[in-house]
Design an enzyme around this catalytic site. Structure first.
Site, mmCIF file in Angstrom:
data_model
loop_
_atom_site.group_PDB
_atom_site.id
_atom_site.type_symbol
_atom_site.label_atom_id
_atom_site.label_comp_id
_atom_site.label_asym_id
_atom_site.label_seq_id
_atom_site.Cartn_x
_atom_site.Cartn_y
_atom_site.Cartn_z
ATOM 1 N N HIS A 1 0.846 -1.190 0.000
ATOM 2 C CA HIS A 1 0.000 0.000 0.000
ATOM 3 C C HIS A 1 0.882 1.240 0.000
ATOM 4 O O HIS A 1 1.458 1.603 1.013
ATOM 5 C CB HIS A 1 -0.919 0.002 1.225
ATOM 6 C CG HIS A 1 -1.988 1.067 1.181
ATOM 7 N ND1 HIS A 1 -1.867 2.260 1.838
ATOM 8 C CD2 HIS A 1 -3.175 1.108 0.538
ATOM 9 C CE1 HIS A 1 -2.951 2.994 1.630
ATOM 10 N NE2 HIS A 1 -3.761 2.311 0.831
ATOM 11 N N ILE B 1 1.438 4.969 4.010
ATOM 12 C CA ILE B 1 0.348 5.457 4.851
ATOM 13 C C ILE B 1 -0.572 4.290 5.148
ATOM 14 O O ILE B 1 -0.714 3.362 4.339
ATOM 15 C CB ILE B 1 -0.446 6.614 4.195
ATOM 16 C CG1 ILE B 1 -1.099 6.164 2.892
ATOM 17 C CG2 ILE B 1 0.444 7.830 3.987
ATOM 18 C CD1 ILE B 1 -2.046 7.182 2.307
ATOM 19 N N GLY C 1 -7.047 3.575 4.948
ATOM 20 C CA GLY C 1 -8.158 4.124 5.733
ATOM 21 C C GLY C 1 -9.117 3.058 6.218
ATOM 22 O O GLY C 1 -9.632 3.134 7.338
ATOM 23 N N VAL C 2 -9.351 2.027 5.384
ATOM 24 C CA VAL C 2 -10.289 0.981 5.807
ATOM 25 C C VAL C 2 -9.747 0.208 6.999
ATOM 26 O O VAL C 2 -10.517 -0.291 7.832
ATOM 27 C CB VAL C 2 -10.612 0.025 4.639
ATOM 28 C CG1 VAL C 2 -11.405 0.745 3.567
ATOM 29 C CG2 VAL C 2 -9.341 -0.572 4.057
ATOM 30 N N GLU D 1 -11.259 -0.480 10.588
ATOM 31 C CA GLU D 1 -11.296 -1.839 11.128
ATOM 32 C C GLU D 1 -10.715 -1.879 12.545
ATOM 33 O O GLU D 1 -11.277 -2.525 13.442
ATOM 34 C CB GLU D 1 -10.517 -2.788 10.221
ATOM 35 C CG GLU D 1 -10.259 -4.174 10.805
ATOM 36 C CD GLU D 1 -11.527 -4.975 11.096
ATOM 37 O OE1 GLU D 1 -11.478 -5.849 11.988
ATOM 38 O OE2 GLU D 1 -12.549 -4.727 10.435
#
Length: 388
Positions: free
Chosen positions: A293, A299, A302-303, A307
């Site tokens: 990623h 970074i 976001g998910v 979570e």
């Protein structure tokens, strides 16, 4: 923790901001019949002694006012010789300056290595006028500079306040009582600036409701109990809390079915069952998702922030279940999800979730994720508890 031994079932009231019921002329915690009034003096003594774990039993709705100062409680605790039970204390540290206002009260909080107070008050009275004091709050300094300072009031207020159920036992034996000229009945002050010293002691007691030792410089102008509680709530949101976790990773693994690389909770710092939880995730460059990623600009996805927040929320729900080993939490909805800024290796994510609603096995909660006191993500979540 306060325990009302005079009531059926001996109800307990945690000394926490969530329990604050009233802030007019005193700080009261609890609800209904179990409400406990004027807790700030005894809590100031507890906090000044750096006592973290204590149960205070009462046979009525208020700790005794005694001489109107913190000193009798401070001295009693000193004579009791508090014992060490091991572990680490919770410490609430200011990581960046912030301000708080509540009506006439104003506060500026700045980072500091110790707990320092600079307090200013002003009254149009010949014995008060404008007074300012600066104090470093240590057990010895508190004993010498703040503990003996008594609460104070004015004769012209007595009838009105007593008509509203307040200060019913007020007298010159448990407070400094002032008329328009000076102290009534020839009473003597312990210091010319005893008034500002007592206001400083009240701040120590009210900030104890954060449940942590304070490490910051608090500059208070015209402080009040309402202002002190607003300050404590802002500090609890903006400060960094460290200390012994409420749940370590071994306990977390008893509750959550996740395992590496998908277990995204390192510690639970605070938990109030069926109310609120605070959890921590340390983000390191060794996280497996950084391999694919944005590998050139790492970074956290976001998910996965959401979570991790959901896993902390699951701990909140499981904390109220009698057989968590046979249950699992499924999340059913996400609403109003917002990401504010990237999360990078080296950041520590602090998740704060509050339970909004529980209906049977269904629940709704609101959560925020912070890095260094700044919100990086927030969401509203729906969840259900089911058998495995």
């Amino acid at each position: 923790m306060f325990r009302r031994t005079d009531l059926a079932g001996k109800p307990e009231v945690p000394a926490r901001l969530t329990e604050v019921e009233a802030v007019e002329r005193r700080t009261a915690i609890g609800h209904g019949e179990a409400t406990i009034h004027t807790v700030e003096h005894v809590l100031a003594a507890v906090a000044a002694h750096l006592i973290d774990d204590l149960t205070i039993e009462l046979t009525g709705p208020e700790p005794p006012i005694l001489d109107g100062s913190v000193q009798p409680y401070f001295d009693a605790l000193a004579q009791a010789e508090p014992a060490s039970v091991g572990g680490e204390p919770a410490v609430l540290t200011a990581t960046a300056p912030f301000t708080v206002t509540d009506k006439d009260a104003a506060y500026v909080v700045a980072p500091a290595k110790t707990f320092r107070l600079t307090v200013s008050i002003e009254w149009a009275h010949p014995l008060i006028g404008r007074q300012t004091g600066a104090y470093e709050v240590t057990p010895s300094n508190f004993a010498a500079e703040l503990a003996p300072a008594r609460t104070f009031g004015f004769t012209h207020e007595v009838a009105e306040l007593q008509a509203r159920g307040l200060i019913k036992g007020a007298s010159e034996t448990n407070a400094i009582v002032l008329d328009e000229r000076g102290v009534v009945n020839g009473g003597k002050l312990r210091w010319p600036d005893e008034f500002v010293r007592h206001k400083a002691a009240d701040i120590v007691g009210d900030l104890a409701l954060t449940g942590a030792r304070i490490q910051a410089h608090v500059v208070a102008t015209r402080p009040s109990h309402g202002g002190n509680i607003a300050l404590a709530r802002a500090f609890a949101r903006a400060g960094r809390r460290t200390g012994m976790p409420a749940m370590d990773i071994a306990k977390i693994m008893d509750y959550l079915p996740h395992r590496y690389p998908f277990l995204l909770v390192d510690r639970v710092l605070e938990i109030e069952p069926q109310k609120r939880i605070v959890g921590i995730k340390n983000v390191t460059i060794n996280e497996p998702f950084f391999q694919g990623h944005f590998p050139g600009h790492p970074i956290m996805p976001g998910v996965l922030i959401v979570e991790a927040m959901a896993q902390v929320g699951g701990m909140l729900l499981m904390g109220g279940i009698t057989d968590p080993g046979n249950k699992v939490v499924y999340f059913t909805s996400l609403n109003n999800v917002k990401w504010r800024r990237p999360v990078k290796p080296g950041d520590q994510l602090r998740f704060e979730l509050e339970l909004l609603q529980v209906r049977g096995t269904m629940a709704k909660m609101h959560g925020v994720a912070k890095v260094d006191g700044e919100v990086v993500c927030e969401a509203e979540m729906g969840a259900m508890v089911r058998d495995k």
